[in-house]
Design an enzyme around this catalytic site. Sequence first.
Site, mmCIF file in Angstrom:
data_model
loop_
_atom_site.group_PDB
_atom_site.id
_atom_site.type_symbol
_atom_site.label_atom_id
_atom_site.label_comp_id
_atom_site.label_asym_id
_atom_site.label_seq_id
_atom_site.Cartn_x
_atom_site.Cartn_y
_atom_site.Cartn_z
ATOM 1 N N GLN A 344 71.451 -4.023 -32.729
ATOM 2 C CA GLN A 344 72.079 -3.620 -32.107
ATOM 3 C C GLN A 344 72.643 -3.266 -33.362
ATOM 4 O O GLN A 344 72.935 -3.412 -34.357
ATOM 5 C CB GLN A 344 73.439 -4.783 -31.284
ATOM 6 C CG GLN A 344 73.096 -5.432 -30.211
ATOM 7 C CD GLN A 344 71.857 -6.548 -30.320
ATOM 8 O OE1 GLN A 344 71.158 -6.810 -31.255
ATOM 9 N NE2 GLN A 344 71.168 -7.061 -29.577
ATOM 10 N N GLN A 366 71.207 1.051 -30.220
ATOM 11 C CA GLN A 366 71.560 0.192 -29.636
ATOM 12 C C GLN A 366 72.765 -0.909 -29.578
ATOM 13 O O GLN A 366 73.105 -0.273 -30.408
ATOM 14 C CB GLN A 366 70.863 -0.747 -29.949
ATOM 15 C CG GLN A 366 71.116 -2.411 -28.602
ATOM 16 C CD GLN A 366 69.892 -3.803 -29.121
ATOM 17 O OE1 GLN A 366 68.714 -3.221 -29.251
ATOM 18 N NE2 GLN A 366 70.176 -4.935 -28.363
ATOM 19 N N ASP A 367 73.939 -0.099 -28.528
ATOM 20 C CA ASP A 367 75.175 -0.673 -28.543
ATOM 21 C C ASP A 367 76.021 0.067 -29.428
ATOM 22 O O ASP A 367 76.915 -0.082 -30.489
ATOM 23 C CB ASP A 367 75.834 -2.343 -28.674
ATOM 24 C CG ASP A 367 74.466 -3.103 -28.258
ATOM 25 O OD1 ASP A 367 74.657 -2.754 -26.737
ATOM 26 O OD2 ASP A 367 74.789 -4.233 -28.159
ATOM 27 N N ASP A 388 72.168 -0.252 -23.455
ATOM 28 C CA ASP A 388 73.379 -0.330 -23.530
ATOM 29 C C ASP A 388 73.955 0.194 -24.085
ATOM 30 O O ASP A 388 75.093 -0.493 -24.824
ATOM 31 C CB ASP A 388 73.731 -1.870 -24.234
ATOM 32 C CG ASP A 388 73.119 -3.295 -22.642
ATOM 33 O OD1 ASP A 388 71.821 -2.171 -21.748
ATOM 34 O OD2 ASP A 388 72.130 -4.101 -23.100
ATOM 35 N N ARG A 452 73.006 -1.906 -16.713
ATOM 36 C CA ARG A 452 72.905 -2.697 -15.894
ATOM 37 C C ARG A 452 74.104 -4.188 -16.055
ATOM 38 O O ARG A 452 75.224 -3.871 -17.524
ATOM 39 C CB ARG A 452 71.760 -3.794 -16.765
ATOM 40 C CG ARG A 452 72.528 -4.244 -18.444
ATOM 41 C CD ARG A 452 70.690 -4.119 -19.281
ATOM 42 N NE ARG A 452 70.705 -4.533 -20.097
ATOM 43 C CZ ARG A 452 70.233 -5.517 -21.129
ATOM 44 N NH1 ARG A 452 68.957 -6.297 -20.398
ATOM 45 N NH2 ARG A 452 70.163 -5.419 -22.058
ATOM 46 N N TRP A 454 76.079 -6.356 -17.438
ATOM 47 C CA TRP A 454 76.526 -7.551 -19.054
ATOM 48 C C TRP A 454 77.102 -8.815 -18.552
ATOM 49 O O TRP A 454 77.124 -9.908 -18.992
ATOM 50 C CB TRP A 454 77.503 -7.016 -20.061
ATOM 51 C CG TRP A 454 77.284 -7.667 -21.529
ATOM 52 C CD1 TRP A 454 76.572 -8.791 -21.837
ATOM 53 C CD2 TRP A 454 78.073 -7.115 -21.928
ATOM 54 N NE1 TRP A 454 77.195 -8.810 -22.653
ATOM 55 C CE2 TRP A 454 77.665 -7.790 -23.526
ATOM 56 C CE3 TRP A 454 79.379 -5.937 -22.150
ATOM 57 C CZ2 TRP A 454 79.201 -8.581 -24.896
ATOM 58 C CZ3 TRP A 454 80.389 -6.132 -23.369
ATOM 59 C CH2 TRP A 454 79.427 -7.229 -24.597
#
Length: 546
Positions: A344, A366-367, A388, A452, A454
């Site tokens: 992340q 990521q993130d 994500d 998705r 979390w």
Amino acid sequence: MAAKPFSFIGFTFLILFPLLCSPSYAVEITDPTTPLSPETICKSTPYPSSCTSILPKGHKANVYDSGRFSIRKSLRQSLRLQKLVEMQLLRSSRFSLPTIRALLDCKYLASQNVDYLSTCIGTVNKTSKVLRTLEAEELQTLLSSISTNLQTCLEGLQTTSSTQNVDKEVLVSLSNDYKLHGVSLALFKSGWKPKHRDASALRPRNHRRFRNGQLPLRMSDKSRAIYEKALKWRRKLIQEGDEEVVIKDIVVVSQEGWGNFTTINEAIAAAPNNSAASDGYFLIYVAAGEYQEYVSIESNKKYLFLLGDGLLSILQLLVKSVVAEGFLAVDLTFRNTAGPSKMQAVALRSGADFSTFYRCSFEGYQDTLYTHSKRQFYRECDIYGTIDFILGNAAVVLQNCNIYLRLPIKGQFDPITAQGRTDPNQNTGTSIHNCTIKAAEDLGTTRTYLGRPWKEYSTVVYMQSFMDGLIESAGWSVWNGDFALSTLYYAEYNNTGPGSNTSMRVTWPGYHVIGASDAANFTVSNFLLGDNWLPRTGVPYTGGLI
């Protein structure tokens, strides 16, 4: 699938999300003025057993009295948690650096919660009536953010390396306080939140654009002279108009030394504290360059306006957090340089109420974009990422943005969103409206999904957006087995492009193909009540559906 690791400030933590899953409930109190037993009132909350242990036993009370009692107890518990965390930090020599950073984040989040609850108590103590829509939305936003802050704190500490030395009393307090705040939020909603919004809260202006495509600014002669000097080679943005962006003062940041400051943090420190919206913005013009700073815009730096040089002003590495009300960013690049193999890597974490981002670029893997909490609006922004990469638990609308999916490490797939709503009474969710979803140049054959879950009540809506063929036919991905599939709310409305076909989408109870009336609930005017605060930013927006 294992629980998702979460990174904050470059460190990785393990999320144990099942600890804070709230049970479903369906009892609604129709008359908040009627005295009821604690057991009856508590059936309207997500945590009936915790609620009955909180409220005074042996006598009846109405929702207003019970709500005030619960909110006051929430404040006492938040003060206690703040002291517990401070005591841990006094013994910081026994902790690792990641643990110290997590505790510092907890300390700040706990202090926020104390402020939010103090504000709420000041209002609910004055009345036992339903509030006007704007005031009710304000307090519901604060109470929703309290739960998010506790969740963030707990997730930061839930690793073996972090918790082995942290007193269990802190972790127990976090878990118990989360349930207590859930009770307070439910009782507030039952008593003070109107069932229907009053007309004064909705002043629809369906389309709003810049005059001549430019940002209208109104400032003093002195500030204008500085601004025009800073823009010596660019077309002047100052326009006359009915809804100008009021500029209180201006400073210039230039790495080459020709401005007032050479770093962004120095300019932020010079900004006035606790400005009101009516005061106008403190404008920080950021000249072209790569600013490798950890920028933190604290809550007292309200109505701060960062204006970049057409995306050539790059905040490199990481913006730690933005929490100041009314934050406005235009023409800036927020970039985290950690590649896909570094797990992340947040480029921006925003918990700033009424925050607005226009023509900005968020670049990471990521993130990338952490829309942590409160109410946020993004317009004509570019967002790059892998897993994500649009996450958090704000009430947020992304409008006319470009969403680019990048190549993750081998064996991974790309879900765009990971929305973090944990409580059915929170007024949060992610609305993606009239955006374009496409592959970055390096995506290849990576499996790509719209999102998705979390958290248990994860809420995401895609409306009138273009989806290229990279989106898998199922559309959405699970997190871990059947977790949240019946409690989440995922919806699609009138999207276009080869990836928008819903005929083979998931058949989860929480997934919906919706019509215009349901989609309208997630527009700028309805979901953010944006007509009440976006005009002062000067940023164009579409209030309703297109």
